[in-house]
Design an enzyme around this catalytic site. Structure first.
Site, short mmCIF file in Angstrom:
data_model
loop_
_atom_site.label_atom_id
_atom_site.label_comp_id
_atom_site.label_asym_id
_atom_site.label_seq_id
_atom_site.Cartn_x
_atom_site.Cartn_y
_atom_site.Cartn_z
N HIS A 113 0.85 -1.18 0.00
CA HIS A 113 0.00 0.00 0.00
C HIS A 113 0.90 1.24 0.00
O HIS A 113 2.11 1.14 0.19
CB HIS A 113 -0.93 0.01 1.23
CG HIS A 113 -0.20 -0.02 2.52
ND1 HIS A 113 -0.10 -1.14 3.31
CD2 HIS A 113 0.49 0.94 3.18
CE1 HIS A 113 0.61 -0.87 4.39
NE2 HIS A 113 0.98 0.39 4.32
C1 T46 Z 1 3.35 0.72 6.90
C2 T46 Z 1 4.07 -0.52 7.25
C3 T46 Z 1 5.53 -0.30 7.47
C4 T46 Z 1 -3.70 -0.23 13.65
O1 T46 Z 1 -4.76 -0.48 14.27
N1 T46 Z 1 -2.93 0.82 14.03
C5 T46 Z 1 -1.76 1.13 13.41
O2 T46 Z 1 -1.10 2.11 13.80
C6 T46 Z 1 -1.34 0.32 12.30
C7 T46 Z 1 -0.04 0.62 11.57
C8 T46 Z 1 -2.13 -0.73 11.93
N2 T46 Z 1 -3.29 -0.99 12.59
C9 T46 Z 1 -4.09 -2.16 12.19
C10 T46 Z 1 -4.62 -2.13 10.78
C11 T46 Z 1 -4.68 -3.60 10.41
O3 T46 Z 1 -5.90 -4.14 10.86
O4 T46 Z 1 -3.23 -3.31 12.27
C12 T46 Z 1 -3.56 -4.22 11.23
C13 T46 Z 1 -2.32 -4.55 10.40
O5 T46 Z 1 -1.94 -3.39 9.63
P1 T46 Z 1 -1.39 -3.48 8.14
O6 T46 Z 1 -2.00 -4.64 7.43
O7 T46 Z 1 -1.56 -2.14 7.51
O8 T46 Z 1 0.17 -3.77 8.42
P2 T46 Z 1 1.38 -3.74 7.39
O9 T46 Z 1 2.50 -4.41 8.07
O10 T46 Z 1 0.98 -4.22 6.05
O11 T46 Z 1 1.74 -2.16 7.23
C14 T46 Z 1 2.12 -1.41 8.35
C15 T46 Z 1 1.46 -0.03 8.34
O12 T46 Z 1 0.04 -0.19 8.27
C16 T46 Z 1 1.90 0.80 7.18
O13 T46 Z 1 1.49 2.14 7.37
O14 T46 Z 1 3.90 1.59 6.24
O15 T46 Z 1 3.53 -1.24 8.36
#
Ligand code: T46
Length: 136
Positions: free
Chosen positions: A49
């Site tokens: 993303h």
């Molecule tokens: C990024 C990379 C490096 C939250 O509730 N709070 C938060 O601050 C974050 C970051 C995520 N979440 C929730 C949203 C999803 O339900 O945690 C779950 C996993 O998040 P996501 O699938 O977006 O995780 P990554 O590892 O794909 O990405 C994350 C960050 O979202 C993103 O901004 O740059 O780490």
């Protein structure tokens, strides 16, 4: 600024090392959120993303992982494997994190609170929006 590696000088002595992260000093923004990824899997990539209005610094404080960043024109790959180095990722940059080591802990500093509406999760949307962003 799109992406760049930042080296953090460590305070090291015979007891070990200490690094302080300070907003507007060695972190180029106000730090509003800190989160970390752990228990990641070598074969389970994350990310895929971009963000419309978020800047972040990623630091592998333990172990290693790779990060592919894409500004819509060029993809660059980084290996993060040092607790004294961070990767700055600017706005409208597609990111993918992969090949996490078993002991990886990826610390992330962000300049804004979590906002699901700020995510651009379809690559086609990213391509469209990034071209508009850089022609502003
Ligand atoms: C990024 C990379 C490096 C939250 O509730 N709070 C938060 O601050 C974050 C970051 C995520 N979440 C929730 C949203 C999803 O339900 O945690 C779950 C996993 O998040 P996501 O699938 O977006 O995780 P990554 O590892 O794909 O990405 C994350 C960050 O979202 C993103 O901004 O740059 O780490």
């Amino acid at each position: 600024m799109e992406n760049s590696l930042i080296d953090f000088p460590a305070n090291s002595d015979e007891r070990g090392s200490l690094i302080a992260l300070e907003q507007f000093k060695n972190i180029p923004f106000e730090i509003k959120r800190v989160y970390y990824l752990f228990g990641t899997k070598h074969d389970k990539a994350r990310g895929f993303h971009a963000h419309a209005d978020l800047e972040q610094v990623l630091i592998c404080v333990s172990g290693s992982c790779k990060v592919r960043v894409d500004n819509g024109k060029k993809k660059t790959e980084y290996e993060l494997n040092k607790p004294n180095q961070g990767l700055f990722i600017g706005k409208y940059i597609w990111r993918e994190m992969f090949e996490f080591s078993a002991d990886c802990i990826l610390l992330v500093l962000a300049n804004n609170y979590f906002d699901e509406n700020d995510y651009i999760r379809r690559y086609e949307d990213f391509q469209l929006e990034v071209s508009k962003f850089y022609t502003k």
